[in-house]
Scaffold this motif. Sequence first.
Motif, PDB file in Angstrom:
ATOM      1  N   PHE A   1      60.468 -24.516 -33.096  1.00 57.22           N
ATOM      2  CA  PHE A   1      59.032 -24.708 -32.950  1.00 57.22           C
ATOM      3  C   PHE A   1      58.392 -23.496 -32.654  1.00 57.22           C
ATOM      4  O   PHE A   1      58.694 -22.595 -31.768  1.00 57.22           O
ATOM      5  N   ALA A   2      57.534 -23.121 -33.661  1.00 56.66           N
ATOM      6  CA  ALA A   2      56.567 -21.951 -33.268  1.00 56.66           C
ATOM      7  C   ALA A   2      55.107 -22.191 -33.829  1.00 56.66           C
ATOM      8  O   ALA A   2      54.982 -23.101 -34.738  1.00 56.66           O
ATOM      9  N   CYS A   3      54.101 -21.556 -33.086  1.00 58.64           N
ATOM     10  CA  CYS A   3      52.682 -22.005 -33.553  1.00 58.64           C
ATOM     11  C   CYS A   3      51.914 -20.829 -33.424  1.00 58.64           C
ATOM     12  O   CYS A   3      51.898 -19.961 -32.154  1.00 58.64           O
ATOM     13  N   ALA A   4      51.273 -20.377 -34.526  1.00 58.49           N
ATOM     14  CA  ALA A   4      50.290 -19.296 -34.657  1.00 58.49           C
ATOM     15  C   ALA A   4      48.924 -19.891 -34.152  1.00 58.49           C
ATOM     16  O   ALA A   4      48.085 -20.366 -34.671  1.00 58.49           O
ATOM     17  N   CYS A   5      48.904 -20.136 -32.663  1.00 54.17           N
ATOM     18  CA  CYS A   5      47.890 -21.078 -32.072  1.00 54.17           C
ATOM     19  C   CYS A   5      46.248 -20.591 -32.238  1.00 54.17           C
ATOM     20  O   CYS A   5      45.366 -21.455 -32.664  1.00 54.17           O
ATOM     21  N   PRO A   6      46.036 -19.161 -32.194  1.00 54.27           N
ATOM     22  CA  PRO A   6      44.757 -18.940 -32.464  1.00 54.27           C
ATOM     23  C   PRO A   6      44.299 -19.237 -34.097  1.00 54.27           C
ATOM     24  O   PRO A   6      43.079 -19.825 -34.120  1.00 54.27           O
ATOM     25  N   ARG A   7      45.105 -19.036 -34.888  1.00 54.79           N
ATOM     26  CA  ARG A   7      44.884 -19.357 -36.499  1.00 54.79           C
ATOM     27  C   ARG A   7      44.892 -21.053 -36.483  1.00 54.79           C
ATOM     28  O   ARG A   7      43.833 -21.449 -36.966  1.00 54.79           O
ATOM     29  N   ALA A   8      45.668 -21.583 -35.855  1.00 55.45           N
ATOM     30  CA  ALA A   8      45.543 -23.047 -35.943  1.00 55.45           C
ATOM     31  C   ALA A   8      44.141 -23.692 -35.255  1.00 55.45           C
ATOM     32  O   ALA A   8      43.605 -24.725 -35.827  1.00 55.45           O
ATOM     33  N   LEU A   9      43.703 -23.160 -34.174  1.00 55.31           N
ATOM     34  CA  LEU A   9      42.432 -23.588 -33.590  1.00 55.31           C
ATOM     35  C   LEU A   9      41.351 -22.986 -34.390  1.00 55.31           C
ATOM     36  O   LEU A   9      40.268 -24.035 -34.468  1.00 55.31           O
ATOM     37  N   LYS A  10      41.238 -21.900 -35.189  1.00 55.64           N
ATOM     38  CA  LYS A  10      40.366 -21.296 -36.113  1.00 55.64           C
ATOM     39  C   LYS A  10      40.252 -22.597 -37.167  1.00 55.64           C
ATOM     40  O   LYS A  10      39.145 -22.925 -37.544  1.00 55.64           O
ATOM     41  N   VAL A  11      41.410 -22.991 -37.754  1.00 54.87           N
ATOM     42  CA  VAL A  11      41.134 -23.733 -38.934  1.00 54.87           C
ATOM     43  C   VAL A  11      40.824 -25.238 -38.419  1.00 54.87           C
ATOM     44  O   VAL A  11      40.074 -25.880 -39.199  1.00 54.87           O
ATOM     45  N   LEU A  12      41.213 -25.716 -37.122  1.00 60.61           N
ATOM     46  CA  LEU A  12      40.836 -27.006 -36.525  1.00 60.61           C
ATOM     47  C   LEU A  12      39.242 -26.984 -36.227  1.00 60.61           C
ATOM     48  O   LEU A  12      38.748 -28.062 -36.903  1.00 60.61           O
ATOM     49  N   VAL A  13      38.795 -25.951 -35.765  1.00 60.24           N
ATOM     50  CA  VAL A  13      37.218 -26.018 -35.300  1.00 60.24           C
ATOM     51  C   VAL A  13      36.609 -25.801 -37.023  1.00 60.24           C
ATOM     52  O   VAL A  13      35.664 -26.665 -36.878  1.00 60.24           O
ATOM     53  N   THR A  14      36.989 -24.811 -37.780  1.00 58.67           N
ATOM     54  CA  THR A  14      36.218 -24.749 -39.079  1.00 58.67           C
ATOM     55  C   THR A  14      36.228 -26.129 -39.833  1.00 58.67           C
ATOM     56  O   THR A  14      35.191 -26.424 -40.332  1.00 58.67           O
ATOM     57  N   ALA A  15      37.254 -26.757 -39.933  1.00 58.04           N
ATOM     58  CA  ALA A  15      37.554 -27.922 -40.793  1.00 58.04           C
ATOM     59  C   ALA A  15      36.672 -28.885 -40.168  1.00 58.04           C
ATOM     60  O   ALA A  15      36.224 -29.795 -40.890  1.00 58.04           O
ATOM     61  N   THR A  16      36.625 -28.889 -38.753  1.00 62.55           N
ATOM     62  CA  THR A  16      35.766 -30.212 -38.310  1.00 62.55           C
ATOM     63  C   THR A  16      34.457 -30.043 -38.472  1.00 62.55           C
ATOM     64  O   THR A  16      33.583 -30.850 -38.763  1.00 62.55           O
ATOM     65  N   VAL A  17      33.949 -28.812 -38.437  1.00 57.51           N
ATOM     66  CA  VAL A  17      32.453 -28.654 -38.773  1.00 57.51           C
ATOM     67  C   VAL A  17      32.125 -28.737 -40.223  1.00 57.51           C
ATOM     68  O   VAL A  17      31.150 -29.206 -40.310  1.00 57.51           O
ATOM     69  N   VAL A  18      32.986 -28.182 -40.982  1.00 58.36           N
ATOM     70  CA  VAL A  18      32.757 -28.709 -42.483  1.00 58.36           C
ATOM     71  C   VAL A  18      32.807 -30.120 -42.526  1.00 58.36           C
ATOM     72  O   VAL A  18      31.781 -30.456 -43.241  1.00 58.36           O
ATOM     73  N   GLY A  19      33.669 -30.945 -41.954  1.00 48.54           N
ATOM     74  CA  GLY A  19      33.696 -32.287 -42.150  1.00 48.54           C
ATOM     75  C   GLY A  19      32.246 -32.925 -41.687  1.00 48.54           C
ATOM     76  O   GLY A  19      31.565 -33.766 -42.054  1.00 48.54           O
ATOM     77  N   LEU A  20      31.744 -32.393 -40.363  1.00 49.59           N
ATOM     78  CA  LEU A  20      30.743 -32.937 -39.873  1.00 49.59           C
ATOM     79  C   LEU A  20      29.343 -32.574 -40.548  1.00 49.59           C
ATOM     80  O   LEU A  20      28.600 -33.529 -40.898  1.00 49.59           O
ATOM     81  N   LEU A  21      29.158 -31.414 -41.193  1.00 46.13           N
ATOM     82  CA  LEU A  21      28.176 -31.166 -42.124  1.00 46.13           C
ATOM     83  C   LEU A  21      28.252 -32.155 -43.456  1.00 46.13           C
ATOM     84  O   LEU A  21      27.227 -32.569 -44.065  1.00 46.13           O
ATOM     85  N   THR A  22      29.591 -32.205 -43.969  1.00 46.37           N
ATOM     86  CA  THR A  22      29.534 -33.156 -45.261  1.00 46.37           C
ATOM     87  C   THR A  22      29.102 -34.481 -44.775  1.00 46.37           C
ATOM     88  O   THR A  22      28.440 -35.073 -45.646  1.00 46.37           O
ATOM     89  N   GLY A  23      29.839 -34.984 -43.788  1.00 42.34           N
ATOM     90  CA  GLY A  23      29.265 -36.396 -43.578  1.00 42.34           C
ATOM     91  C   GLY A  23      27.939 -36.622 -43.259  1.00 42.34           C
ATOM     92  O   GLY A  23      27.195 -37.592 -43.526  1.00 42.34           O
ATOM     93  N   PHE A  24      27.257 -35.618 -42.284  1.00 42.56           N
ATOM     94  CA  PHE A  24      25.941 -36.024 -41.764  1.00 42.56           C
ATOM     95  C   PHE A  24      25.023 -35.498 -43.008  1.00 42.56           C
ATOM     96  O   PHE A  24      23.806 -36.240 -42.954  1.00 42.56           O
ATOM     97  N   LEU A  25      25.063 -34.459 -43.827  1.00 44.67           N
ATOM     98  CA  LEU A  25      24.180 -34.374 -44.425  1.00 44.67           C
ATOM     99  C   LEU A  25      24.202 -34.247 -45.923  1.00 44.67           C
ATOM    100  O   LEU A  25      23.424 -33.919 -46.830  1.00 44.67           O
ATOM    101  N   GLY A  26      25.540 -34.618 -46.378  1.00 49.42           N
ATOM    102  CA  GLY A  26      25.779 -35.013 -47.657  1.00 49.42           C
ATOM    103  C   GLY A  26      25.990 -33.695 -48.644  1.00 49.42           C
ATOM    104  O   GLY A  26      25.814 -33.815 -49.800  1.00 49.42           O
ATOM    105  N   VAL A  27      26.632 -32.730 -48.023  1.00 44.32           N
ATOM    106  CA  VAL A  27      26.825 -31.517 -48.768  1.00 44.32           C
ATOM    107  C   VAL A  27      28.440 -31.157 -48.592  1.00 44.32           C
ATOM    108  O   VAL A  27      28.972 -31.827 -47.864  1.00 44.32           O
ATOM    109  N   GLY A  28      28.877 -30.412 -49.758  1.00 48.51           N
ATOM    110  CA  GLY A  28      30.148 -30.208 -49.957  1.00 48.51           C
ATOM    111  C   GLY A  28      30.854 -28.991 -48.619  1.00 48.51           C
ATOM    112  O   GLY A  28      31.899 -29.313 -48.323  1.00 48.51           O
TER     113      GLY A  28
END
Length: 276
Positions: A148-175
Amino acid sequence: MSPLVLVAAGLAGLLIGLSLGLLGGGGSILAVPVLLALGQGAGQATTGSLAVVAATSLVGALAARRSGGTGTVLVGRGLAFGSVAIGGAALGAHAAGAVSDDVLLLAFSALLLLVAGLMVARRVRGATAAHRARPAAEEPIITFSPTFACACPRALKVLVTATVVGLLTGFLGVGGGFLVVPALVLALGLPIGQAAGTSLVVITVTSASALVVRLGATDHPDWSLVALLTSLAVLGAVAGTWLARRTDAARLHAAFTALLVVVAVWTAARALPALV
């Protein structure tokens, strides 16, 4: 639906599609103000926008997948990023139903100004970002074999960015393509051509998931109007892709940025009187 509304919806749909095709993203953010101008409420407009965004992005992803070349779509990575963003999209969709239409409009206006500012900053920086070191696209973030190996800084960056994108999409109806593309470049190390194509997969997933949540939580839009807007947006996107090869990109970005500012001011002017 009156003939005047039909014509207005048709022209608006073509404009949205042309913006997507010419600029490679961002045009879907116009769907909300267009639906507002055609008589839909803020909740209806943001819900209808998700349908326009999801359908147009799906068609764009399929077209990019077929064309190959620099616009290669990495379906697996797009689905993975989009799956992470689904939680944020669901939360954003629920939150949209808990605020007033005027607050929703004001938040959307602020987003438009933010996107315009990001586009200006992008033009000022030029190609500087393209020369920055970024992780290799083939380098995995998490591996389970042989150990098992994890590039955790990259994983965290993806997690945070994906969640923010999802929030904007759901709340404001944008892509959220203006966030997805740089996230795929910086976090996953994709070339810009692959990031642009792959982002359409992400946008399809997040928009569709947010739409499902919205359908049970908010007022439904005029679906005949949304269908007309969507069909012509798809046609406009195809035409915009063809025109993009024959048009000065710098002028297009400048014109689109100015359009975002105008629409932001108009949207804020609708919401502020009720909040003051």
